[in-house]
Design a protein around this motif. Structure first.
Motif, short mmCIF file in Angstrom:
data_model
loop_
_atom_site.label_atom_id
_atom_site.label_comp_id
_atom_site.label_asym_id
_atom_site.label_seq_id
_atom_site.Cartn_x
_atom_site.Cartn_y
_atom_site.Cartn_z
N THR A 1 0.86 -1.19 0.00
CA THR A 1 0.00 0.00 0.00
C THR A 1 0.89 1.23 0.00
O THR A 1 2.01 1.20 0.50
CB THR A 1 -0.94 0.05 1.22
N GLN B 1 1.91 5.35 0.56
CA GLN B 1 1.78 6.44 1.52
C GLN B 1 0.79 7.48 0.98
O GLN B 1 -0.10 7.94 1.66
CB GLN B 1 3.15 7.06 1.73
N SER C 1 -2.08 7.80 -1.61
CA SER C 1 -2.93 6.85 -2.30
C SER C 1 -2.68 6.83 -3.80
O SER C 1 -2.71 7.87 -4.45
CB SER C 1 -4.41 7.19 -2.05
N HIS D 1 -10.57 11.18 2.72
CA HIS D 1 -9.18 10.74 2.81
C HIS D 1 -9.07 9.39 3.51
O HIS D 1 -8.38 8.48 3.05
CB HIS D 1 -8.36 11.80 3.55
N ARG E 1 -7.67 5.54 2.28
CA ARG E 1 -6.67 4.71 2.95
C ARG E 1 -7.22 3.28 3.10
O ARG E 1 -6.49 2.31 2.91
CB ARG E 1 -6.32 5.25 4.34
N GLU F 1 -7.00 1.53 -0.20
CA GLU F 1 -5.62 1.07 -0.45
C GLU F 1 -5.42 -0.33 0.13
O GLU F 1 -4.87 -1.21 -0.51
CB GLU F 1 -4.62 2.02 0.22
N PRO G 1 -0.07 3.47 6.48
CA PRO G 1 -1.50 3.30 6.21
C PRO G 1 -2.37 4.19 7.10
O PRO G 1 -3.50 4.48 6.76
CB PRO G 1 -1.75 1.81 6.51
N LEU H 1 -5.44 9.60 9.12
CA LEU H 1 -6.69 9.05 9.65
C LEU H 1 -7.01 9.71 10.98
O LEU H 1 -6.12 10.03 11.76
CB LEU H 1 -6.56 7.54 9.87
#
Lengths: 249, 327
Positions: free
Chosen positions: A85, A87, A89, A151, A155, A158, A175, A179
């Motif tokens: 994944t 950093q 997106s 946002h 994540r 992803e 990840p 958040l």
């Protein structure tokens, strides 16, 4: 002891005079979360690129599933089962959420060169995709345009894309970045379970998450790993406290 | 039904009804004009796959258009002079059969697209535009300096090639052939966009890195679509030469590449019927404004400027609204 799933041995990488990786060694064992922490500019992203493909080390080797993959590119490592994944997106923003996870499922199926049947009607791919969305809690957003996601939802997406590939190991680059507290806690609980499916190399700034999740932590400073150990060992490590946690004592 | 589907249906039916009316009203020139729209739209549909779906800005599609044209010209000229193309090691005769000519045009364009694409796709952005342009120009000068097939003057074919069971000299019958091909190619193009391949290619245009990370090579996706795109534009070239019963190096010129791109941009990049709307508008302008002034391209330029600045979705994007496509 069993051979680690993923191991990096004495990797060096320089950009001109800048040494981005100096004799870096670390490994990822079955069932663990190995966190990689370090201040900005420590060379975490450079190291991730050398592990996932896309950047060749000047010297040293990367082994994955018992095989030397140093000379393999991103595509080959992904095909072997390395799930990554990003950093920032990397998603197809104009496509729907479902299409993004379908892409992962399609990649994992190894048969993208099919031209006539609608991909959204492919039951096997669709099931993989929808399961992955359900696991990260994005089922209701399946038909939304990806650019309309928040946002935090991006994540989650992803992670969902990486899940569709049923990888043998995950490499996750921050990840939790951006958040909120609740999102971060939810993802923490999710990764806690996920480690039993495939081990996770986790680059993360969120220290609460790292201390809650990591079986082992490696600390990268100016391109070198200055310490590797359990959460308690790292918390107690004097050099780490000085260099990274910024404490005076 | 979305507004775009409705618009497409109106466009498709209109393009069918107009020449039928012209046939009834005995206006053969109007039928020829409609056939021109259909063939140029087909060339645009080819480019739109590479440009719209793949994000590959090719300024060299005249190469395929011209290869298709010369496939027709060369085969038909040998047939009309009763000389074989080659005698050693085996004899290849010319032909006046459209299906055979189409097959040769498509295969030759595919081979050319494979070579040009394999080399050009190692670059991207402005370099890709320049290298496709360079390949187009190479073929253009090659055609000019090849006297066996007319050089600068091109090749004239006296009688239109034949299609089993139809009289191709009748404008309406030739129109119907071209219209059927355009319809079939649009159908294929829609299916391609919705297929697994289409999904991966579309994602590769937006984020190449992601596609690699799921284990798919963007280069192979792009090369494949470039070849498919070249084949369609090549087929359009063969039809265009048959419409005019003439092929010349101008089909290979960079202005032709530019015009094909104009159809796509005017109509709406990545829209299924974009090239159809674009080619129709282009021919309409050429016909109406061309009658007023020989410098009608000035108005075309202004229109194009307007589309690029204020209506990125082209005609279809403006009339049918955002259909979740990029502009």
């Amino acid at each position: 002891m069993a051979e680690p799933i993923l191991s990096v041995t004495k990797i060096n990488k320089s950009f001109g005079a800048l040494k981005a990786s100096i004799d870096v060694s670390l490994d990822l064992r079955v069932g663990e979360i190995h966190a990689l922490i370090g201040p900005n500019g420590a060379g975490k992203s450079t190291l991730i690129k050398q592990i996932a493909g896309g950047l060749q080390p000047d010297s040293g080797t990367v082994r994955f599933l018992g095989r030397d993959v140093t000379a393999l590119d991103t595509v080959q490592r992904a095909q072997m089962g390395l799930g990554r994944t990003f950093q920032i997106s990397a998603l197809a923003m104009e496509d729907s959420v479902l299409q993004n996870v379908m892409l992962g499922a399609l990649g994992a199926s190894g048969r993208p060169f099919r031209f006539l049947r609608p991909v959204l009607k492919d039951k096997a791919l669709r099931e993989t995709a929808e399961t992955a969305l359900a696991r990260v809690g994005l089922s209701e957003q399946a038909l939304m345009r990806t650019s309309d996601l928040s946002h935090g939802q991006r994540r989650q997406l992803e992670v969902a894309v990486a899940l569709t590939m049923r990888p043998r190991a995950f490499v996750m680059d921050e990840p939790m970045a951006g958040l909120g507290t609740s999102g971060s806690q939810r993802l923490t609980r999710f990764l806690d379970e996920l480690r039993h499916e495939a081990p996770i190399l986790l680059v993360e700034h969120d220290m609460d998450a790292v201390f809650a999740l990591a079986d082992r932590i490696s600390v990268l400073v100016y391109g070198s790993v200055i310490a590797t150990g359990t959460v308690d060992e790292i918390r107690a490590h004097p050099e780490v406290r000085r260099a990274y946690l910024g404490e005076e004592e | 039904m979305t507004r775009e589907t409705l618009f497409n249906a109106v466009l498709g039916l209109g393009l069918f009804a107009f020449p039928l009316w012209a046939w009834w009203a005995e206006e053969p020139f109007m039928i020829t004009l409609s056939t021109r729209v259909v063939i140029l739209a087909l060339a645009g549909v080819g480019l739109n796959l590479a440009l719209g779906l793949g994000g590959l800005v090719s300024l060299g599609h005249a190469a395929f258009f011209g290869i298709g044209g010369y496939a027709m010209g060369i085969l038909a000229s040998h047939a009309q002079s009763y000389t074989p193309l080659m005698e050693f090691p085996f004899v290849i005769e010319g032909t006046k059969s459209m299906p055979v000519i189409w097959l040769v045009a498509v295969v030759a364009s595919a081979l050319a697209a494979l070579v040009i694409g394999a080399l050009s796709l190692r670059t991207s952005g402005v370099y890709f535009i320049m290298i496709t342009l360079a390949f187009g120009q190479m073929l253009f000068y090659f055609a000019i300096s090849w006297p066996a097939y007319g050089g600068e003057d091109g090749l004239s074919i006296y009688v239109r090639n034949s299609f089993p069971g139809l009289n191709t000299l009748d404008p309406i019958q030739f129109f119907l052939i071209c219209y059927a091909i355009l319809g079939a190619v649009l159908l294929l193009s829609a299916r391609l966009a919705a297929s697994p391949f289409g999904l991966a290619l579309n994602a590769a245009r937006q984020t190449s890195e992601r596609v690699e990370t799921v284990g798919i090579r963007p280069y192979r996706l792009r090369l494949t679509v470039f070849v498919i795109s070249g084949m369609i534009t090549g087929l359009a070239g063969a039809l265009f030469a048959d419409l005019n019963r003439f092929v010349s190096p101008s089909m290979l010129s960079w202005q032709t590449s530019g015009e094909i791109m104009v159809f796509v941009i005017l109509g709406g990049v990545a829209r299924l019927f974009g090239p159809v709307a674009g080619a129709l508008l282009f021919i309409l302008l050429e016909h109406v404004l061309g009658g007023l002034s020989e410098y009608w391209h000035i108005y075309l330029g202004l229109l194009l400027l307007g589309v690029v600045l204020f209506a990125r979705g082209g005609v279809i994007g403006t009339l049918a609204g955002q259909g979740g496509k990029h502009g």
